[in-house]
Design a protein around this motif. Structure first.
Motif: not given
Lengths: 83, 180
Positions: A2-9, A24-33
């Motif tokens: 599962a890929l997830e894209k999160v934007t956070e300060i 502003t950070d854009t974080v890509i996660k794979e299976d929560g990592k």
């Protein structure tokens, strides 16, 4: 997988004249990592409209951008480029 | 963790101290800079993007949203920026044009050095006489996060905005010193 894209300060820095540097950070996660992180930056100056800013940035701006700070900033801008 | 920097003769020339080294292939800095006042110490490295807007003293200049992102690399206090933008539309822009959105505020080098950097800028307007005669120079000022565009050459006036029109291409590249 599962890929997830999160934007956070990722960072809020307040400078002596009241400018707020925001990362502003854009974080890509794979299976929560986390597998990738990229940065996007902007600066909120004391005379900027903060309506579209992240709530945390708005709150910092409200605390920092007092009338005294805004007045000092206006004077600084008025004297800019006068070498 | 620390290590020794050696030149090609094998002599050590300094000591490098880093806070986190997870892979010896890289020199890793913290995600949040730990600024140092030591003039011989490199305390930050970062790459990223920033969004640019262009404004003018009068009227408006609107960048195409597909062409409004620029890139930066920060090494210590030195910030290198580069980007290429395309104008979507304008509404009677007058007097001076500004490129806004720098990723870090401009730092003053000294009391005399507030006018701290020149950013090479190219404006290929679609109007007769463009590119802007004499070229364009971008200036920054201590504390701000934008670039003021002025004309170079014999005409060093601030009247750059009127050269912008729909489909104008704007290139920008250079470096400036930030505050920390």
């Amino acid at each position: 997988m599962a890929l997830e894209k999160v934007t956070e300060i990722g960072s809020i820095e307040v400078l002596p004249m009241g400018q707020i540097q925001v990362r502003t950070d854009t974080v890509i996660k794979e299976d929560g990592k986390e597998i990738n992180r990229s940065y996007h930056r902007h600066v909120v100056e004391p005379n900027h409209n903060t309506a579209k800013e992240d709530q945390r940035v708005k709150e910092v701006a409200e605390a920092v951008h007092t009338k005294k700070v805004k007045d000092a900033w206006a004077e600084h801008i008025a004297n800019a480029f006068k070498a | 963790m620390s290590g020794i920097i050696a030149d090609n003769s094998g002599r050590s020339s300094g000591v490098i101290a880093t806070t986190v080294v997870s892979d010896p292939t890289y020199l890793q800095f913290p995600g949040t800079q730990v600024a140092s006042a030591d003039v011989n110490r490199l305390d930050d490295y970062e790459e990223g993007t920033f969004t640019v807007t262009i404004t003018s003293t009068g009227g408006t200049i609107t960048i195409a949203t597909a062409w409004d992102t620029a890139h930066y690399i920060k090494i210590g206090r030195l910030v290198h920026i580069q980007g290429f933008f395309s104008i979507d539309s304008v509404s009677s822009p007058t007097t001076t044009a500004y490129i806004n959105g720098l990723p870090f505020t401009v730092g003053g080098v000294s009391a005399e050095g507030s006018l701290s950097s020149s950013i090479a800028t190219y404006v290929n307007g679609t109007l007769t006489g463009s590119p802007i005669p004499g070229g364009v120079i971008g200036y920054t000022w201590s504390g701000i996060s934008y670039v003021k565009l002025v004309r170079g050459g014999a005409d060093s006036s601030n009247n750059t905005a009127s050269f912008f029109a729909a489909a104008t291409a704007v290139g920008m590249g250079g470096a400036y010193v930030c505050s920390a």
